[in-house]
Design a protein around this motif. Structure first.
Motif, PDB file in Angstrom:
ATOM      1  N   LYS A 146       0.837  -1.206   0.000  1.00  0.00           N
ATOM      2  CA  LYS A 146       0.000   0.000   0.000  1.00  0.00           C
ATOM      3  C   LYS A 146       0.869   1.253   0.000  1.00  0.00           C
ATOM      4  O   LYS A 146       0.432   2.328  -0.370  1.00  0.00           O
ATOM      5  CB  LYS A 146      -0.871   0.044   1.273  1.00  0.00           C
ATOM      6  N   GLU A 147       2.067   1.081   0.519  1.00  0.00           N
ATOM      7  CA  GLU A 147       2.987   2.212   0.657  1.00  0.00           C
ATOM      8  C   GLU A 147       4.284   1.883  -0.072  1.00  0.00           C
ATOM      9  O   GLU A 147       4.860   0.831   0.137  1.00  0.00           O
ATOM     10  CB  GLU A 147       3.280   2.444   2.141  1.00  0.00           C
ATOM     11  N   LEU A 177      -0.224   5.410  -9.837  1.00  0.00           N
ATOM     12  CA  LEU A 177      -0.428   3.952  -9.905  1.00  0.00           C
ATOM     13  C   LEU A 177      -1.658   3.567  -9.088  1.00  0.00           C
ATOM     14  O   LEU A 177      -1.765   3.944  -7.915  1.00  0.00           O
ATOM     15  CB  LEU A 177       0.808   3.207  -9.372  1.00  0.00           C
ATOM     16  N   PRO A 178      -2.588   2.820  -9.700  1.00  0.00           N
ATOM     17  CA  PRO A 178      -3.809   2.469  -8.975  1.00  0.00           C
ATOM     18  C   PRO A 178      -3.506   1.578  -7.769  1.00  0.00           C
ATOM     19  O   PRO A 178      -2.651   0.691  -7.860  1.00  0.00           O
ATOM     20  CB  PRO A 178      -4.660   1.713 -10.011  1.00  0.00           C
ATOM     21  N   GLY A 179      -4.164   1.848  -6.662  1.00  0.00           N
ATOM     22  CA  GLY A 179      -4.003   1.021  -5.456  1.00  0.00           C
ATOM     23  C   GLY A 179      -2.998   1.574  -4.470  1.00  0.00           C
ATOM     24  O   GLY A 179      -2.949   1.160  -3.319  1.00  0.00           O
ATOM     25  N   LEU A 180      -2.186   2.552  -4.909  1.00  0.00           N
ATOM     26  CA  LEU A 180      -1.193   3.129  -3.988  1.00  0.00           C
ATOM     27  C   LEU A 180      -1.892   4.050  -2.982  1.00  0.00           C
ATOM     28  O   LEU A 180      -2.715   4.878  -3.354  1.00  0.00           O
ATOM     29  CB  LEU A 180      -0.153   3.939  -4.770  1.00  0.00           C
ATOM     30  N   GLY A 208      -4.531  -1.179   5.744  1.00  0.00           N
ATOM     31  CA  GLY A 208      -4.288  -0.896   4.331  1.00  0.00           C
ATOM     32  C   GLY A 208      -5.049   0.302   3.807  1.00  0.00           C
ATOM     33  O   GLY A 208      -4.936   0.637   2.631  1.00  0.00           O
ATOM     34  N   LYS A 209      -5.823   0.958   4.678  1.00  0.00           N
ATOM     35  CA  LYS A 209      -6.606   2.124   4.221  1.00  0.00           C
ATOM     36  C   LYS A 209      -6.214   3.365   5.028  1.00  0.00           C
ATOM     37  O   LYS A 209      -5.800   3.298   6.170  1.00  0.00           O
ATOM     38  CB  LYS A 209      -8.101   1.839   4.408  1.00  0.00           C
ATOM     39  N   MET A 210      -6.410   4.487   4.388  1.00  0.00           N
ATOM     40  CA  MET A 210      -6.119   5.781   4.986  1.00  0.00           C
ATOM     41  C   MET A 210      -7.360   6.266   5.734  1.00  0.00           C
ATOM     42  O   MET A 210      -8.473   6.058   5.258  1.00  0.00           O
ATOM     43  CB  MET A 210      -5.811   6.732   3.841  1.00  0.00           C
TER      44      MET A 210
END
Ligand code: 5AD
Ligand code: SF4
Length: 402
Positions: free
Chosen positions: A171-172, A200-203, A382-384
């Motif tokens: 994720k990072e 980039l998708p998913g970053l 994995g989420k902000m």
């Protein structure tokens, strides 16, 4: 950088069906990835290799690899002579050849893919090397000698590496290089590269390490102000607060220039955090020079600083240490105390503010400014998420998910 190299080495092993183990007795192979930035690091590497004699005696079929910067400096001939039980030596300049050493011992990998797996940080963080070596000539530093001049990886390769690691669960992304913001790819600038990685998708979050004050420009400031996924944090080594010492070190900036850069960045990016590196006891460092370093801690507003005693690395006699061990130790302790005091001040300033947190578990994550943060509940790994900071303890913030 060594952690990233170790990751790549581990991946080469995993492609051959190996797994990591904490139990040396069970190991079929051991890799010692060495550092030589200070003498202590090299000494540690040497004694580690020495201790492996016992392992090799009990497991003669086991393979021992010595790699990295101390291996580069000391050379395969010296190391194999002193430690005849070492199977392969691969210096830092030739680390891409590690695969050849592995083939020599275990054969080709059969083309299997290895999943991304970070051994040092959270599994959701991935290192992506964007440059190797360094073309600056800081007087105290052995890195250019053991890693060679700066070589930039092509943008296409960097993006493919980052995309593959995101696909595998990262994720990072942490972009790595000795002077990471010196990166250029033809006409593509460092800021443009950051932009491409950010797309980039998913970053979820992008970091980089370590930049050098000489290579920042206005396009970077604008990007940092605009892009929430770009961490509002810099690890920006200053080394000293004294102009006289900075000049002797050949750092290429003055104290005022360094502070001016921080001021400009902080004006555009409120709340940006900065950590740094300091060297104490550089040859000829006076009490006045050292006091300039001490006062730099509060003036730079650093959240954290790695502080090192000067360690002579070259054969040049004029670069020998001139400051006595006792003075060096006293200065280091004084500096560490100042850093600790300032860190807690900076940490407490965050109370009552809202932080962008990338969660690793339901209760733990890291803020954009790189503080550890805990909540009672409500984080999604994995989420902000935005967190209102309620308190600070030691090096960790706590708060509530908004
Ligand atoms: N002595 C002490 N510290 C050093 N560093 C690099 N070379 C030396 C040396 N000879 C420190 C610098 C650098 C960090 C990685 O190691 O502070 O930023
Ligand atoms: Fe060493 Fe960093 Fe200076 Fe390069 S910029 S010579 S790696 S201290």
């Amino acid at each position: 950088m060594n952690e990233a190299d170790s990751e790549n080495i581990a991946a080469s092993f995993r492609r051959r069906g190996f797994e990591l183990t904490d139990e040396i007795k069970k190991a079929d192979a051991v890799v010692v990835n060495t550092c030589t930035v200070r003498q202590r690091a090299e000494d540690k590497a040497i004694s580690q290799i020495g201790r492996l004699r016992l392992w090799k005696e009990k497991r003669p079929e086991g393979k021992l690899f010595v790699v990295g910067c101390a291996a580069q400096k000391l050379g395969g001939k010296y190391l194999k002579n002193r430690f005849p039980f070492v199977d392969e030596v691969v210096g830092a300049k030739a680390i891409e050849d590690f695969e050849d050493a592995l083939i020599a011992q275990f054969g080709p990998d059969g083309g299997a893919e290895a999943a991304h797996q970070n051994m040092f940080r959270s599994p959701q963080t991935a290192y992506v090397t964007i440059m190797r070596g360094c073309s600056l000539k800081c007087s105290y530093c052995i890195v250019p000698a053991v890693r060679g001049p700066a070589v930039f990886l092509p943008a296409g390769e960097i993006l493919a590496d980052a995309a593959a690691k995101i696909k595998a669960g990262a994720k990072e992304i942490v972009l790595l290089g000795q002077t990471v913001n010196a990166w250029r790819g033809g006409k593509t600038t460092f800021s443009e590269l950051l932009n491409k990685v950010l797309a980039l998708p998913g970053l979820q979050r992008l970091r980089f390490m370590s930049p050098h004050p000489l290579y920042f420009d206005d396009s970077f400031t604008a990007l940092l102000a605009r892009e929430k996924k770009l961490a509002r944090y810099l690890h920006l080594p200053v080394q000293s607060g004294s102009d006289r010492i900075l000049k002797a070190m050949r750092r290429g900036y003055t104290r005022a220039q360094y502070l001016g850069l921080l001021k400009k960045l902080r004006a555009a990016v409120p709340g940006m955090t900065v950590s740094t590196d300091f060297i104490v006891g550089y040859p000829g460092e006076t009490e006045e020079d050292f006091n300039d370093t001490l006062s730099m801690v509060a003036e730079g507003g650093f959240t954290m600083a790695y502080c090192f005693k000067y360690s002579p690395r070259t054969d040049r006699p004029e670069m020998a240490a001139t400051i006595s061990g006792t003075v060096m130790k006293a200065r280091l302790e004084k500096l560490l105390a100042a850093v600790k005091k300032n860190s807690s001040l900076v940490l407490n300033e965050r109370i009552g503010k809202i932080e962008e947190v990338l969660f690793e578990t339901e209760t733990y994550g890291r803020t954009s400014g790189n503080f550890s943060l805990r909540v009672k509940a409500g984080g999604t790994p994995g989420k902000m998420a935005e967190v209102l900071v309620a308190g600070a303890e030691k090096n960790t913030l706590n708060g509530k998910v908004l």
